[in-house]
Every structure is written in C-alpha cells, then in structure tokens.
Design a protein around this motif. Structure first.
Motif, PDB file in Angstrom:
ATOM      1  N   LEU A   1       0.780  -1.465  -0.033  1.00  0.00           N
ATOM      2  CA  LEU A   1      -0.271   0.207   0.208  1.00  0.00           C
ATOM      3  C   LEU A   1       1.169   1.037  -0.079  1.00  0.00           C
ATOM      4  O   LEU A   1       2.387   1.439   0.719  1.00  0.00           O
ATOM      5  CB  LEU A   1      -0.803  -0.043   1.649  1.00  0.00           C
ATOM      6  N   THR A   2       0.751   2.379  -0.925  1.00  0.00           N
ATOM      7  CA  THR A   2       1.509   3.327  -0.607  1.00  0.00           C
ATOM      8  C   THR A   2       0.453   4.275   0.359  1.00  0.00           C
ATOM      9  O   THR A   2      -0.372   4.020   1.100  1.00  0.00           O
ATOM     10  CB  THR A   2       0.927   4.393  -2.276  1.00  0.00           C
ATOM     11  N   GLU A   3       0.993   5.781   0.767  1.00  0.00           N
ATOM     12  CA  GLU A   3       0.268   6.103   1.506  1.00  0.00           C
ATOM     13  C   GLU A   3      -0.329   7.005   1.608  1.00  0.00           C
ATOM     14  O   GLU A   3      -1.633   7.749   2.217  1.00  0.00           O
ATOM     15  CB  GLU A   3       1.816   7.095   1.926  1.00  0.00           C
ATOM     16  N   ILE A   4      -0.722   6.747   0.147  1.00  0.00           N
ATOM     17  CA  ILE A   4      -1.909   7.682  -0.537  1.00  0.00           C
ATOM     18  C   ILE A   4      -3.172   6.668  -0.477  1.00  0.00           C
ATOM     19  O   ILE A   4      -4.463   6.859   0.091  1.00  0.00           O
ATOM     20  CB  ILE A   4      -1.978   8.188  -2.145  1.00  0.00           C
ATOM     21  N   GLU A   5      -2.537   5.828  -0.810  1.00  0.00           N
ATOM     22  CA  GLU A   5      -3.915   4.131   0.063  1.00  0.00           C
ATOM     23  C   GLU A   5      -4.298   4.752   0.928  1.00  0.00           C
ATOM     24  O   GLU A   5      -5.589   4.425   1.029  1.00  0.00           O
ATOM     25  CB  GLU A   5      -3.136   3.046  -1.068  1.00  0.00           C
ATOM     26  N   LYS A   6      -3.235   4.270   1.855  1.00  0.00           N
ATOM     27  CA  LYS A   6      -3.969   4.288   3.364  1.00  0.00           C
ATOM     28  C   LYS A   6      -4.294   5.484   3.819  1.00  0.00           C
ATOM     29  O   LYS A   6      -5.284   5.790   4.718  1.00  0.00           O
ATOM     30  CB  LYS A   6      -2.383   4.151   4.354  1.00  0.00           C
ATOM     31  N   GLN A   7      -3.850   6.745   3.473  1.00  0.00           N
ATOM     32  CA  GLN A   7      -5.098   8.170   4.271  1.00  0.00           C
ATOM     33  C   GLN A   7      -6.249   7.277   2.851  1.00  0.00           C
ATOM     34  O   GLN A   7      -7.639   8.004   3.656  1.00  0.00           O
ATOM     35  CB  GLN A   7      -4.494   9.019   3.147  1.00  0.00           C
ATOM     36  N   GLU A   8      -6.499   6.827   1.753  1.00  0.00           N
ATOM     37  CA  GLU A   8      -7.456   7.155   1.430  1.00  0.00           C
ATOM     38  C   GLU A   8      -8.654   5.981   2.269  1.00  0.00           C
ATOM     39  O   GLU A   8      -9.750   6.817   2.193  1.00  0.00           O
ATOM     40  CB  GLU A   8      -7.090   6.325  -0.409  1.00  0.00           C
ATOM     41  N   ILE A   9      -7.923   5.011   2.564  1.00  0.00           N
ATOM     42  CA  ILE A   9      -8.546   4.181   3.184  1.00  0.00           C
ATOM     43  C   ILE A   9      -9.560   4.548   5.077  1.00  0.00           C
ATOM     44  O   ILE A   9     -10.822   4.516   4.923  1.00  0.00           O
ATOM     45  CB  ILE A   9      -8.254   3.201   3.445  1.00  0.00           C
ATOM     46  N   ALA A  10      -8.156   5.109   5.156  1.00  0.00           N
ATOM     47  CA  ALA A  10      -8.332   6.027   6.847  1.00  0.00           C
ATOM     48  C   ALA A  10      -9.373   6.833   6.269  1.00  0.00           C
ATOM     49  O   ALA A  10     -10.700   7.098   7.104  1.00  0.00           O
ATOM     50  CB  ALA A  10      -7.266   6.219   6.827  1.00  0.00           C
ATOM     51  N   LYS A  11      -9.605   7.520   5.490  1.00  0.00           N
ATOM     52  CA  LYS A  11     -10.969   8.747   4.936  1.00  0.00           C
ATOM     53  C   LYS A  11     -11.914   7.795   5.194  1.00  0.00           C
ATOM     54  O   LYS A  11     -13.122   8.488   5.370  1.00  0.00           O
ATOM     55  CB  LYS A  11     -10.170   9.794   4.017  1.00  0.00           C
ATOM     56  N   SER A  12     -12.023   6.235   4.192  1.00  0.00           N
ATOM     57  CA  SER A  12     -13.274   6.167   3.954  1.00  0.00           C
ATOM     58  C   SER A  12     -13.474   5.561   4.962  1.00  0.00           C
ATOM     59  O   SER A  12     -15.078   5.470   4.990  1.00  0.00           O
ATOM     60  CB  SER A  12     -12.680   4.807   2.810  1.00  0.00           C
TER      61      SER A  12
ATOM     62  N   SER B   1     -12.048   2.395 -12.960  1.00  0.00           N
ATOM     63  CA  SER B   1     -10.444   3.099 -13.416  1.00  0.00           C
ATOM     64  C   SER B   1     -11.494   4.262 -12.944  1.00  0.00           C
ATOM     65  O   SER B   1     -10.179   5.426 -13.039  1.00  0.00           O
ATOM     66  CB  SER B   1     -10.126   3.541 -15.177  1.00  0.00           C
ATOM     67  N   ILE B   2     -12.220   4.641 -12.008  1.00  0.00           N
ATOM     68  CA  ILE B   2     -12.327   6.047 -11.958  1.00  0.00           C
ATOM     69  C   ILE B   2     -13.158   5.743 -10.201  1.00  0.00           C
ATOM     70  O   ILE B   2     -13.464   4.356  -9.801  1.00  0.00           O
ATOM     71  CB  ILE B   2     -13.877   6.821 -12.349  1.00  0.00           C
ATOM     72  N   GLY B   3     -13.454   6.891  -9.248  1.00  0.00           N
ATOM     73  CA  GLY B   3     -13.491   6.509  -8.421  1.00  0.00           C
ATOM     74  C   GLY B   3     -12.344   6.342  -7.445  1.00  0.00           C
ATOM     75  O   GLY B   3     -11.297   5.768  -7.591  1.00  0.00           O
ATOM     76  N   ARG B   4     -13.066   5.564  -5.904  1.00  0.00           N
ATOM     77  CA  ARG B   4     -12.371   5.091  -5.200  1.00  0.00           C
ATOM     78  C   ARG B   4     -11.430   4.174  -5.912  1.00  0.00           C
ATOM     79  O   ARG B   4     -11.801   3.554  -5.939  1.00  0.00           O
ATOM     80  CB  ARG B   4     -12.713   5.367  -4.101  1.00  0.00           C
ATOM     81  N   ARG B   5      -9.901   4.529  -5.005  1.00  0.00           N
ATOM     82  CA  ARG B   5      -9.507   2.275  -5.223  1.00  0.00           C
ATOM     83  C   ARG B   5      -9.614   1.406  -4.686  1.00  0.00           C
ATOM     84  O   ARG B   5      -9.420   0.344  -4.959  1.00  0.00           O
ATOM     85  CB  ARG B   5      -7.616   2.714  -5.138  1.00  0.00           C
ATOM     86  N   TRP B   6      -9.565   1.762  -3.815  1.00  0.00           N
ATOM     87  CA  TRP B   6     -10.277   0.792  -2.516  1.00  0.00           C
ATOM     88  C   TRP B   6     -11.799   1.033  -1.644  1.00  0.00           C
ATOM     89  O   TRP B   6     -12.414   2.027  -1.288  1.00  0.00           O
ATOM     90  CB  TRP B   6      -8.998   0.527  -1.266  1.00  0.00           C
ATOM     91  N   LEU B   7     -12.878  -0.677  -1.703  1.00  0.00           N
ATOM     92  CA  LEU B   7     -14.164  -0.041  -1.498  1.00  0.00           C
ATOM     93  C   LEU B   7     -14.240  -0.948  -0.371  1.00  0.00           C
ATOM     94  O   LEU B   7     -13.680  -1.866  -0.479  1.00  0.00           O
ATOM     95  CB  LEU B   7     -14.888   0.351  -1.991  1.00  0.00           C
ATOM     96  N   HIS B   8     -14.790  -0.386   0.507  1.00  0.00           N
ATOM     97  CA  HIS B   8     -15.174  -1.500   1.868  1.00  0.00           C
ATOM     98  C   HIS B   8     -16.482  -2.309   1.314  1.00  0.00           C
ATOM     99  O   HIS B   8     -17.409  -1.559   1.203  1.00  0.00           O
ATOM    100  CB  HIS B   8     -15.117  -0.882   3.113  1.00  0.00           C
ATOM    101  N   ARG B   9     -15.851  -3.869   1.556  1.00  0.00           N
ATOM    102  CA  ARG B   9     -17.302  -4.613   0.851  1.00  0.00           C
ATOM    103  C   ARG B   9     -17.743  -5.300   2.389  1.00  0.00           C
ATOM    104  O   ARG B   9     -18.591  -6.038   2.415  1.00  0.00           O
ATOM    105  CB  ARG B   9     -17.044  -5.688  -0.032  1.00  0.00           C
ATOM    106  N   GLU B  10     -17.563  -5.448   3.162  1.00  0.00           N
ATOM    107  CA  GLU B  10     -17.515  -7.044   4.840  1.00  0.00           C
ATOM    108  C   GLU B  10     -16.685  -5.813   5.938  1.00  0.00           C
ATOM    109  O   GLU B  10     -15.528  -5.481   5.440  1.00  0.00           O
ATOM    110  CB  GLU B  10     -16.303  -7.897   4.248  1.00  0.00           C
ATOM    111  N   VAL B  11     -17.844  -6.041   6.468  1.00  0.00           N
ATOM    112  CA  VAL B  11     -17.731  -6.060   7.821  1.00  0.00           C
ATOM    113  C   VAL B  11     -17.697  -6.747   8.934  1.00  0.00           C
ATOM    114  O   VAL B  11     -18.629  -7.851   9.039  1.00  0.00           O
ATOM    115  CB  VAL B  11     -18.249  -4.505   8.275  1.00  0.00           C
ATOM    116  N   SER B  12     -16.830  -7.102  10.327  1.00  0.00           N
ATOM    117  CA  SER B  12     -17.040  -7.488  11.525  1.00  0.00           C
ATOM    118  C   SER B  12     -17.849  -7.263  11.860  1.00  0.00           C
ATOM    119  O   SER B  12     -18.142  -5.800  11.684  1.00  0.00           O
ATOM    120  CB  SER B  12     -16.202  -8.051  12.097  1.00  0.00           C
ATOM    121  N   ALA B  13     -18.478  -8.244  12.965  1.00  0.00           N
ATOM    122  CA  ALA B  13     -19.069  -7.329  14.214  1.00  0.00           C
ATOM    123  C   ALA B  13     -17.756  -6.744  14.925  1.00  0.00           C
ATOM    124  O   ALA B  13     -16.752  -6.582  14.640  1.00  0.00           O
ATOM    125  CB  ALA B  13     -19.301  -9.161  14.873  1.00  0.00           C
ATOM    126  N   VAL B  14     -18.444  -6.151  16.286  1.00  0.00           N
ATOM    127  CA  VAL B  14     -17.303  -5.244  17.041  1.00  0.00           C
ATOM    128  C   VAL B  14     -17.114  -6.472  18.293  1.00  0.00           C
ATOM    129  O   VAL B  14     -17.582  -6.774  18.939  1.00  0.00           O
ATOM    130  CB  VAL B  14     -18.154  -4.226  17.344  1.00  0.00           C
TER     131      VAL B  14
END
Length: 313
Positions: free
Chosen positions: A35-46, A150-163
């Motif tokens: 992961l690049t720093e830009i990708e980490k920042q993108e995921i964190a912002k998401s 090739s458009i929009g966010r590079r990484w999309l959240h699709r699954e979440v765990s319970a807490v």
C-alpha cells in the motif's frame, strides 16, 4: 544422467521453489508493503466518513446517569447510572492480504466517567453522585477490495465484522449474541471472525430494517459470570426523541429469560426487542457489567461489549 540434464533439473527446482515462496507470501498476507501512503490515507478517510465505523462514542454515551435501576436490597442503593464519554480515539492498522484485498483493523478507545446516582441508606432523602473513571476498547475489522473500475475510489469496503470490546481484564464474559430479524437469525460466537457483506455482493449481508415500524429486531445475549447476583446487561441503540426533534442514544436493561448454574459459574440469557426507525447505518451494542461495577462505590468498572452493524432504510 548427463551434465546438461542436471543443469535443467536444477533450474526447474529453483523455479518451483520461487513459485512456492511467492504463493506462501500471498497466503500469509503482504502486510502494509503493497500500500502507498496515498492509498492508506484514502482507506482511512473512507472509514472516517462512514458512521458505521465512527458512531461508537455517540451510541454508548448516556451523558450521565440515565438508566434507571429500580429498587435494590444491597448496602448501596443505586437508582440510575450511565456513561459520560469525554474522549474517543481511533487507530487503523492495515494488512494487504493480496493484490485485491486489504484488511483494516479499527481500534476505538472510549473513556470518560460512569455516573451513579445512589443512596447509602434507605432513609436518605437525597441521592449521592458517585463517579468512576472508565476506559473501554472496541475492535472491528473491515475488508476493502480494489475497485476494478478506473474511476472513483481505488479501495471499496465490502465486508465488516461484528464488534468486540470492553474494559481490560473484564470479570464478565459475553459468549454469544443472536439477532433475530423476521425469519432470519444471526448467531455470533466470535465477533471478529463473523463477517457481513455490504451491498449486494453475495453471502451474509448486514441486516436491513425498514423505517416504517413494520419490522422488529430481537437481540439475545448469553453471558457467563461467577457472580451469583445477576449481571447488568443492557442494549444500546439510537432512537428519535420526538419532543427534542433529534437522534439520541438509548440504553435499556435487557430482560433475563433463563439462568443455569454449572458449579460456581452461571450462564444467563437476556433478551430485548425493538423496531428500527432511525434511518442510517448503525450498530446495536450489548454491554454486560459486573454487579459490583454499579452496586459498589469502590469497585472498578468492569464490562464487555459486543456490537452488530445494521442499516435502516
């Protein structure tokens, strides 16, 4: 076997070893190296932009002694209690599982004061306020998949765990949480390994409720404790305060529906139902507290928390 054949065999074995090594690295996860720093920042912002991952503090904040306990028969007579959360912080750790999947582990730390309104004697005409500091840590996981477009966010959240979370060294344990929505039942024994899909991507999906009062959700929680006194088990969810015209967190006591004893250990099942009407992406939390957390003015606050994501449309 001639020399040329031996050289070819050696080269083939070397190539096989490299392929196996590469496959093993992929199976074990790539860590953060891919992961690049830009990708980490993108995921964190998401994550920061989605209330599904940022509303823990609001959901659990009672803003004082808001939950009524009723009469007691103990040396201390609490009438109500609640968390007042003063600080919330989040940390995100990344693990790139393969070229198309990133696992984000979100750790949320909430701290503040548990406020207890109590009497020390039944004859007291006024209530005493008791303050206890607390810190609870909640953990959830999110899987991000690389966007094939090739458009929009590079990484999309699709699954979440319970807490899963609570105080460090909790003296009470949640063993299982079940959520019953219509004819569907979610049974969670290991929150951080229980995955729910977001959107129509196949597999078990995050429960969705209509906002028209037509669909109930029932939550059952199984708790194990060594305390012969029943624990304090509560359900936390958002609700719409009609008079105030705003969304607020609501904490309600769950009803014990069964109890069994196995030696010095007690297993109890609690239950609560409601109708989801607050539109948005939420979590319903269940919290289990030791009785001494509230009924003893000197005992430390000890809790365990599990949470289930859900969506109201």
């Amino acid at each position: 076997m001639n020399k040329r054949l031996l050289l070819k065999l050696g080269a083939a074995l070397l190539m096989l070893a490299l392929i196996v090594s590469g496959c093993q690295k992929s199976l074990n996860g790539l860590g953060e190296e891919g992961l690049t720093e830009i990708e980490k920042q993108e995921i964190a912002k998401s994550i920061e932009d989605d209330p599904l991952f940022t509303s823990d503090g609001n959901s659990l904040n009672d803003d004082g002694a808001g939950m009524t306990l009723g009469k007691t028969e103990t040396p201390i007579y609490p009438r109500a209690f609640g968390r007042r959360i003063t600080q919330v912080s989040r940390n995100v750790a990344f693990e790139q599982l393969n070229d198309t999947t990133v696992l984000a582990t979100i750790t949320t730390t909430i701290s503040g004061t548990v406020i207890i309104r109590a009497k020390y004697n039944l004859s007291d005409t006024t209530l005493t306020t008791i303050n206890k500091p607390f810190t609870e840590v909640l953990t959830r996981k999110v899987k991000f998949y690389k966007n094939p477009l090739s458009i929009g966010r590079r990484w999309l959240h699709r699954e979440v765990s319970a807490v899963k979370g609570g105080t460090e060294g909790s003296l009470v344990a949640i063993n299982q949480v079940r959520a019953i929505v219509g004819t569907d039942t979610l049974t969670i024994d290991d929150p951080l390994n229980y995955w729910l899909k977001l959107g129509k991507f196949g597999g078990r999906e995050v429960p969705e409720l209509p906002s028209n009062f037509q669909q109930n959700i029932t939550v059952q929680v199984t708790v194990t404790s060594a305390d012969p006194d029943t624990d304090i088990v509560s359900l936390h969810r958002p609700y719409f305060a009609m008079g105030a015209g705003m969304f607020r967190p609501l904490s309600v006591r769950m009803t014990m529906v069964s109890q069994t004893q196995n030696g010095s250990s007690y297993t109890r099942v609690y239950e609560k139902s409601w109708t989801g009407v607050v539109i948005g992406r939420h979590h319903v939390f269940v919290s289990a507290l030791t009785k001494s957390s509230i009924f003893d003015d000197a005992a430390a606050f000890s809790s365990q928390l599990w949470g289930i994501p859900y969506i109201v449309n």
